[in-house]
Design a protein around this motif. Structure first.
Motif, PDB file in Angstrom:
ATOM      1  N   GLY A  45      77.391  -5.768 -28.609  1.00 42.99           N
ATOM      2  CA  GLY A  45      78.042  -6.319 -29.786  1.00 42.99           C
ATOM      3  C   GLY A  45      77.728  -7.773 -30.046  1.00 42.99           C
ATOM      4  O   GLY A  45      77.962  -8.272 -31.148  1.00 42.99           O
ATOM      5  N   PHE A  46      77.196  -8.485 -29.033  1.00 42.73           N
ATOM      6  CA  PHE A  46      76.866  -9.897 -29.175  1.00 42.73           C
ATOM      7  C   PHE A  46      75.381 -10.168 -28.938  1.00 42.73           C
ATOM      8  O   PHE A  46      74.864 -11.174 -29.403  1.00 42.73           O
ATOM      9  N   ALA A  47      74.716  -9.283 -28.216  1.00 48.10           N
ATOM     10  CA  ALA A  47      73.301  -9.479 -27.910  1.00 48.10           C
ATOM     11  C   ALA A  47      72.455  -9.333 -29.165  1.00 48.10           C
ATOM     12  O   ALA A  47      72.710  -8.475 -30.021  1.00 48.10           O
ATOM     13  N   ALA A  48      71.437 -10.162 -29.283  1.00 49.20           N
ATOM     14  CA  ALA A  48      70.536 -10.124 -30.434  1.00 49.20           C
ATOM     15  C   ALA A  48      69.665  -8.862 -30.387  1.00 49.20           C
ATOM     16  O   ALA A  48      69.421  -8.300 -29.315  1.00 49.20           O
ATOM     17  N   PRO A  49      69.182  -8.399 -31.552  1.00 47.00           N
ATOM     18  CA  PRO A  49      68.356  -7.182 -31.581  1.00 47.00           C
ATOM     19  C   PRO A  49      67.164  -7.246 -30.643  1.00 47.00           C
ATOM     20  O   PRO A  49      66.802  -6.250 -30.020  1.00 47.00           O
ATOM     21  N   GLU A  50      66.522  -8.421 -30.540  1.00 42.70           N
ATOM     22  CA  GLU A  50      65.338  -8.522 -29.690  1.00 42.70           C
ATOM     23  C   GLU A  50      65.655  -8.302 -28.223  1.00 42.70           C
ATOM     24  O   GLU A  50      64.758  -7.994 -27.428  1.00 42.70           O
ATOM     25  N   GLN A  51      66.922  -8.432 -27.832  1.00 41.62           N
ATOM     26  CA  GLN A  51      67.297  -8.188 -26.441  1.00 41.62           C
ATOM     27  C   GLN A  51      67.279  -6.698 -26.103  1.00 41.62           C
ATOM     28  O   GLN A  51      67.400  -6.321 -24.947  1.00 41.62           O
ATOM     29  N   HIS A  52      67.130  -5.865 -27.112  1.00 40.91           N
ATOM     30  CA  HIS A  52      67.005  -4.428 -26.899  1.00 40.91           C
ATOM     31  C   HIS A  52      65.558  -3.974 -27.006  1.00 40.91           C
ATOM     32  O   HIS A  52      65.280  -2.798 -27.177  1.00 40.91           O
ATOM     33  N   GLY A  53      64.623  -4.940 -26.926  1.00 38.72           N
ATOM     34  CA  GLY A  53      63.218  -4.584 -26.864  1.00 38.72           C
ATOM     35  C   GLY A  53      62.448  -4.754 -28.149  1.00 38.72           C
ATOM     36  O   GLY A  53      61.261  -4.428 -28.214  1.00 38.72           O
ATOM     37  N   GLU A  82      76.408  -5.097 -37.544  1.00 36.83           N
ATOM     38  CA  GLU A  82      75.367  -6.113 -37.548  1.00 36.83           C
ATOM     39  C   GLU A  82      74.510  -6.065 -38.797  1.00 36.83           C
ATOM     40  O   GLU A  82      74.022  -7.084 -39.260  1.00 36.83           O
ATOM     41  N   ARG A  83      74.346  -4.873 -39.350  1.00 39.00           N
ATOM     42  CA  ARG A  83      73.409  -4.723 -40.465  1.00 39.00           C
ATOM     43  C   ARG A  83      73.944  -5.306 -41.765  1.00 39.00           C
ATOM     44  O   ARG A  83      73.175  -5.645 -42.660  1.00 39.00           O
ATOM     45  N   THR A  84      75.235  -5.393 -41.914  1.00 42.27           N
ATOM     46  CA  THR A  84      75.828  -5.972 -43.126  1.00 42.27           C
ATOM     47  C   THR A  84      76.839  -7.034 -42.722  1.00 42.27           C
ATOM     48  O   THR A  84      77.920  -7.137 -43.294  1.00 42.27           O
ATOM     49  N   TYR A  85      76.471  -7.831 -41.746  1.00 39.60           N
ATOM     50  CA  TYR A  85      77.435  -8.732 -41.104  1.00 39.60           C
ATOM     51  C   TYR A  85      78.075  -9.704 -42.090  1.00 39.60           C
ATOM     52  O   TYR A  85      79.293  -9.845 -42.154  1.00 39.60           O
ATOM     53  N   GLU A  86      77.251 -10.383 -42.884  1.00 39.58           N
ATOM     54  CA  GLU A  86      77.800 -11.380 -43.806  1.00 39.58           C
ATOM     55  C   GLU A  86      78.731 -10.729 -44.821  1.00 39.58           C
ATOM     56  O   GLU A  86      79.834 -11.238 -45.088  1.00 39.58           O
ATOM     57  N   ALA A  87      78.317  -9.608 -45.402  1.00 37.89           N
ATOM     58  CA  ALA A  87      79.161  -8.918 -46.374  1.00 37.89           C
ATOM     59  C   ALA A  87      80.439  -8.392 -45.725  1.00 37.89           C
ATOM     60  O   ALA A  87      81.515  -8.413 -46.326  1.00 37.89           O
ATOM     61  N   ALA A 131      72.984 -16.994 -39.302  1.00 41.44           N
ATOM     62  CA  ALA A 131      72.854 -17.092 -37.845  1.00 41.44           C
ATOM     63  C   ALA A 131      72.519 -15.743 -37.233  1.00 41.44           C
ATOM     64  O   ALA A 131      71.843 -15.674 -36.201  1.00 41.44           O
ATOM     65  N   CYS A 132      72.995 -14.670 -37.857  1.00 39.46           N
ATOM     66  CA  CYS A 132      72.830 -13.321 -37.295  1.00 39.46           C
ATOM     67  C   CYS A 132      71.804 -12.486 -38.044  1.00 39.46           C
ATOM     68  O   CYS A 132      71.884 -11.249 -38.047  1.00 39.46           O
ATOM     69  N   ALA A 133      70.847 -13.129 -38.668  1.00 40.42           N
ATOM     70  CA  ALA A 133      69.760 -12.390 -39.311  1.00 40.42           C
ATOM     71  C   ALA A 133      68.992 -11.572 -38.272  1.00 40.42           C
ATOM     72  O   ALA A 133      68.819 -11.998 -37.131  1.00 40.42           O
ATOM     73  N   PHE A 134      68.544 -10.398 -38.659  1.00 44.99           N
ATOM     74  CA  PHE A 134      67.810  -9.529 -37.730  1.00 44.99           C
ATOM     75  C   PHE A 134      66.525 -10.208 -37.262  1.00 44.99           C
ATOM     76  O   PHE A 134      66.200 -10.188 -36.077  1.00 44.99           O
ATOM     77  N   GLU A 135      65.797 -10.807 -38.176  1.00 40.90           N
ATOM     78  CA  GLU A 135      64.538 -11.470 -37.848  1.00 40.90           C
ATOM     79  C   GLU A 135      64.830 -12.884 -37.341  1.00 40.90           C
ATOM     80  O   GLU A 135      65.432 -13.688 -38.044  1.00 40.90           O
TER      81      GLU A 135
END
Length: 583
Positions: free
Chosen positions: A169-177, A205-210, A229-233
């Motif tokens: 829930g807090f780890a960034a997407p890149e931490q999953h490979g 995470e996918r619609t975090y800001e909204a 801050a939580c953009a996927f890229e």
């Protein structure tokens, strides 16, 4: 080590008196120790293979008051040992369990300390990689960042098979490979942390800001900052902790922030000046205090910066937000909520049961707290009182099941039913509690759906947990608030799902494919642009053993579109079902 080095290390090690063991695991043993009456200190004993000496060397050079102050490091024959100051306080997880959510001022104080710590780490080329409530101690002098088990140097190449998942829930997407991790992974985690503290739940995470905006609890400027801050890229995020700290502090004060592109090559060279500036802004606030039970209390009002407006947003307007409302707890970008759509048996025909919008197939592949006042607003509802006993009693868990994956997380499916004949409930929620064999709680997550109509059943399938495999899992509904209950109005969308199949995806998993048609566009589709598809897999006895979901663009009413749901660690099953809802 030669004999002299061993004797020297043992003499240092023996000088410490172990008061108690704080933790024990595959990454080592953590002890509370004293030295000749001084202390207490924390002593971390790590197997050589798990020890990151450069991280501890860099940490010893850091000067942030919100990082562990390293007193000593030394090698033993089979271990690397680090000794650092003990910080008395309560974990932020425990604070949230008691409080539910925190005010904007309280969150600003906490993240200011975290910004300070992260900026210092990044200046010394360290990525913490696990910034989460369980790794933050709330002490009398502020919030302290702890637990460097998976921290690494920015120039470290990942070892084969190495896990850098962080906290669910807090780890960034890149931490999953998805990509190599760097300091921007910590930026992502801080953005997720701030949102969680403000709303009391983990949002999609996918619609975090909204989703933050949808809760009505977070000011618009703060939503924008945390969304970036939580953009996927990673390149789309703030590139340094200093930049995020400055933008967040400005947003909290209601000032416009420069959200323009940054120089991604720039790394902070010192503790954030912006963080220090914000710390000065809040210096005159009442200090943290300790209650009679020894728990640290935060200062400020719990409700945060709520508007004084009292008009409720209409039920119809809230349903327009369903497409962007997020569900709690997201891993691998695969969490969401959905509603029941049309039902079909995958037998070469298109027979449907209008009362049960779900597609099923058989195969044998072995191998929130508060509603928004108005769109984009930050007002709280007029009443946070619980709904009537009748409304509370109408939500039932009617089906559930789960399995544990190779990483210790659970893949689960659950069905919530609204047994009322005339009440519509918005944002129905439930808890997922994992317990160990002795009955102790390993984790407890809360998930929220969008809306559930009278007599309707909704399925949800996703991932939960924190990497500790549970012995049992409990699902329970959360009592809705008064504002979330209304007399039935509107109707749900319906779907046909056909041409189902299950095939190997070529990378060790299974893909569930098919085609979905929106047969009737309901009120829940207003403002939505996607469809969420949910997979529920069952064993021979009909019990749920797995859940997952995927998203596709919503077709026009009457039109069909293909879909594919990727599944990993899918256990042996005999049938599966697909559910759909607007999103």
């Amino acid at each position: 080590m030669d004999d002299l080095q061993v004797r020297h290390a043992m003499s240092i090690d023996d000088a410490y008196v172990v008061e108690r063991v704080l933790a024990r695991g595959e990454r080592g043993i953590t002890e509370l120790v004293t030295l000749d009456g001084a202390g207490p200190f924390v002593r971390k004993r790590m197997p050589h293979a798990a020890a990151r000496r450069m991280v501890w060397a860099a940490l010893a050079e850091c000067s942030s008051p919100y990082l562990p102050r390293v007193q000593a490091t030394y090698d033993m024959p089979d271990e690397f040992v680090a000794v650092y100051d003990f910080v008395a306080g309560e974990t932020l997880s425990d604070v949230m369990n008691r409080r539910g959510k925190l005010s904007l001022d309280e969150v600003a104080d906490i993240v200011a300390a975290v910004f300070n710590a992260a900026s210092d780490l990044h200046a010394h080329h360290v990525v913490h990689a696990d910034i989460a409530p369980s790794n933050i101690i709330v002490a009398a002098d502020g919030a302290h960042l702890i637990d460097f088990d998976i921290a690494r140097m920015t120039y470290d190449a990942p070892a084969s098979g190495e896990q850098t998942w962080g906290t669910y829930g807090f780890a960034a997407p890149e931490q999953h490979g998805f990509a190599p991790i760097d300091t921007r992974s910590d930026i992502y985690a801080i953005g997720r942390l701030a949102g969680y503290l403000l709303v009391g739940t983990l949002l999609d995470e996918r619609t975090y800001e909204a989703a933050l905006r949808c809760t009505g609890l977070v000011p618009e400027a703060v939503c924008s900052v945390l969304g970036r801050a939580c953009a996927f890229e990673p390149s789309a995020r703030f590139q340094t902790a200093d930049a995020l700290a400055s933008a967040f502090a400005d947003a909290v004060r209601g000032e416009a922030s420069d959200m323009g592109p940054e120089d991604s090559s720039e790394m902070p060279s010192s503790i954030s000046a912006a963080t220090s500036r914000h710390a000065a802004d809040v210096a005159e606030k009442p200090p943290l205090s300790t209650d009679d039970a020894g728990r640290t209390e935060l200062s400020g009002a719990e409700t945060g910066h709520a508007s004084s407006k009292s008009s409720h947003m209409s039920s119809a307007t809230r349903r327009m937000l369903v497409g962007v409302l997020a569900v709690v707890v997201v891993v691998l970008g695969a969490l969401g909520f959905w509603m029941l759509g049309g039902r079909a048996q995958d037998s070469g025909t298109d027979a449907h049961d209008d009362a049960s919008p779900v597609a099923t197939a058989t195969d044998d592949l072995s191998g929130f707290s508060d509603a928004p006042d108005e769109l984009g607003g930050s007002a709280l509802p007029e009443s946070s009182e619980p709904a009537s006993e009748e409304a509370q009693a109408c939500l039932k868990i009617v089906d559930s099941g789960w399995s544990v994956d190779a990483a210790g997380y659970i893949n689960y499916g659950v069905a919530i039913q609204n047994t009322s004949e005339d009440l519509t409930i918005e944002f129905p929620a439930y808890t997922i509690t994992g317990r160990s064999e002795d009955g102790s709680i390993l984790y407890s997550d809360t998930q929220a759906l969008s809306v559930i109509y009278p007599g309707e059943t909704r399925y949800f399938g996703s991932i939960a947990g924190n990497g500790n495999a549970p012995a049992t899992v409990e699902f329970a509904t959360v009592a809705p608030y008064e504002w979330a209950v209304s007399t039935a109005a509107g109707r749900p969308s319906t779907f046909d799902i056909a041409h189902l199949s299950a095939v190997s995806n070529g990378i060790g998993g299974t893909s569930i494919t098919g085609e979905v048609t929106m047969t009737s566009k309901g009120n829940d589709a207003e403002g939505a642009s996607n469809i969420e598809l949910t997979l529920i897999a069952r064993n021979d006895s009909g019990s749920i053993v797995y859940g997952a979901d995927a998203f596709i663009t919503m077709p026009a009413e009457g039109a069909a579109t293909p879909f594919e749901i990727f599944c990993y660690d899918l256990p042996s099953y005999s049938s599966f079902e697909i559910y759909a809802q607007p999103w």
